[in-house]
Design a protein around this motif. Sequence first.
Motif, PDB file in Angstrom:
ATOM      1  N   ALA A 202       0.828  -1.198   0.000  1.00  0.00           N
ATOM      2  CA  ALA A 202       0.000   0.000   0.000  1.00  0.00           C
ATOM      3  C   ALA A 202       0.869   1.257   0.000  1.00  0.00           C
ATOM      4  N   PHE A 203       1.937   1.215   0.778  1.00  0.00           N
ATOM      5  CA  PHE A 203       2.826   2.372   0.846  1.00  0.00           C
ATOM      6  C   PHE A 203       3.519   2.585  -0.499  1.00  0.00           C
ATOM      7  N   ALA A 204       3.957   1.486  -1.139  1.00  0.00           N
ATOM      8  CA  ALA A 204       4.614   1.597  -2.438  1.00  0.00           C
ATOM      9  C   ALA A 204       3.680   2.236  -3.462  1.00  0.00           C
ATOM     10  N   ALA A 205       2.403   1.838  -3.411  1.00  0.00           N
ATOM     11  CA  ALA A 205       1.436   2.427  -4.337  1.00  0.00           C
ATOM     12  C   ALA A 205       1.263   3.909  -4.073  1.00  0.00           C
ATOM     13  N   ARG A 206       1.201   4.303  -2.797  1.00  0.00           N
ATOM     14  CA  ARG A 206       1.035   5.721  -2.439  1.00  0.00           C
ATOM     15  C   ARG A 206       2.262   6.540  -2.847  1.00  0.00           C
ATOM     16  N   ALA A 207       3.428   5.944  -2.678  1.00  0.00           N
ATOM     17  CA  ALA A 207       4.669   6.668  -2.968  1.00  0.00           C
ATOM     18  C   ALA A 207       5.057   6.581  -4.439  1.00  0.00           C
ATOM     19  N   ARG A 208       4.330   5.771  -5.208  1.00  0.00           N
ATOM     20  CA  ARG A 208       4.608   5.533  -6.621  1.00  0.00           C
ATOM     21  C   ARG A 208       6.012   4.952  -6.820  1.00  0.00           C
TER      22      ARG A 208
END
Length: 292
Positions: free
Chosen positions: A20-26
């Motif tokens: 989820a964090f990777a998706a938010r941080a792109r």
Amino acid sequence: MTEDGIVTEPADDELLTIGAFAARARLSAKALRLYDRLGLLTPARVDEISGYRQYRAGQVERARLVALLRRLDMPLARIAEVVDADGPDAADLLAAYWADVEARLAGQRTLADYLRGRLSGRSSEMYGKFVVETVDVPERVVITETRHTLADELPAWIGASIGRLEAAARECGGVTAAPFVVYHSEVSMESDGPAESCVPVADEAAARAWVAEHGRTWETGVRVEPARRLAYTRITKAQVAHPQILAAFEAVEEWMRARGLSYGGPCREVYFADWDAAGAGDPVCDVAFPVV
């Protein structure tokens, strides 16, 4: 998401899975693991049993900033300095880094132009870009510091040694002319000279007394530099870097050969400008050969 179906941003302290964090941080999970390993972005929590990482939503901005700075080829140590600094300080650190990059690129551009000319057989055309003149310099007393050094260590040593000698000159009647560096043998990535930093001073007796007291500490000395005629060309701060500076030395040598002049001593660099205040395109140094 709320009961009304409205998507809301997570609070800064809310924990997110690495996905989820990777998706938010792109960013990719692989990149996040790398940043963790490098100490640039540490997870807020790591499960002791599963090893699963969790990040706070408030770490997203840091993650994006790290990724952008890496795209500038910024060294990891400097990235850490920038992301750990406050806003204005971080901006100043980035500006300083980019000024270094532009100075390096300016020097590389000079070298590339020179090499294109050399490889295409247009060396004489490249030499013509340097204006060579002569100047007569009087006899001078100089205090000196000598070092065997390779090309990658040379710039730092020149700055430090001239700084030490200029400080010492206060005890020797003061500085009377621009400092210079004499190369008694080649300095490159394979050859270590030696090189000799020289600062002209007013009082020979005081200089000899200073050297007698401090000579062993920094391999210092004092001598009388004879009057000389120098053939020289003036170069910019960007052109001083090795191996770009070699083009300037070769241009002066070519000028000497064309006029039948002989070498009257080892080559040298005369530093007449405030190095720290100068920009990449500002003249800072004369590349010179004594001639007879």
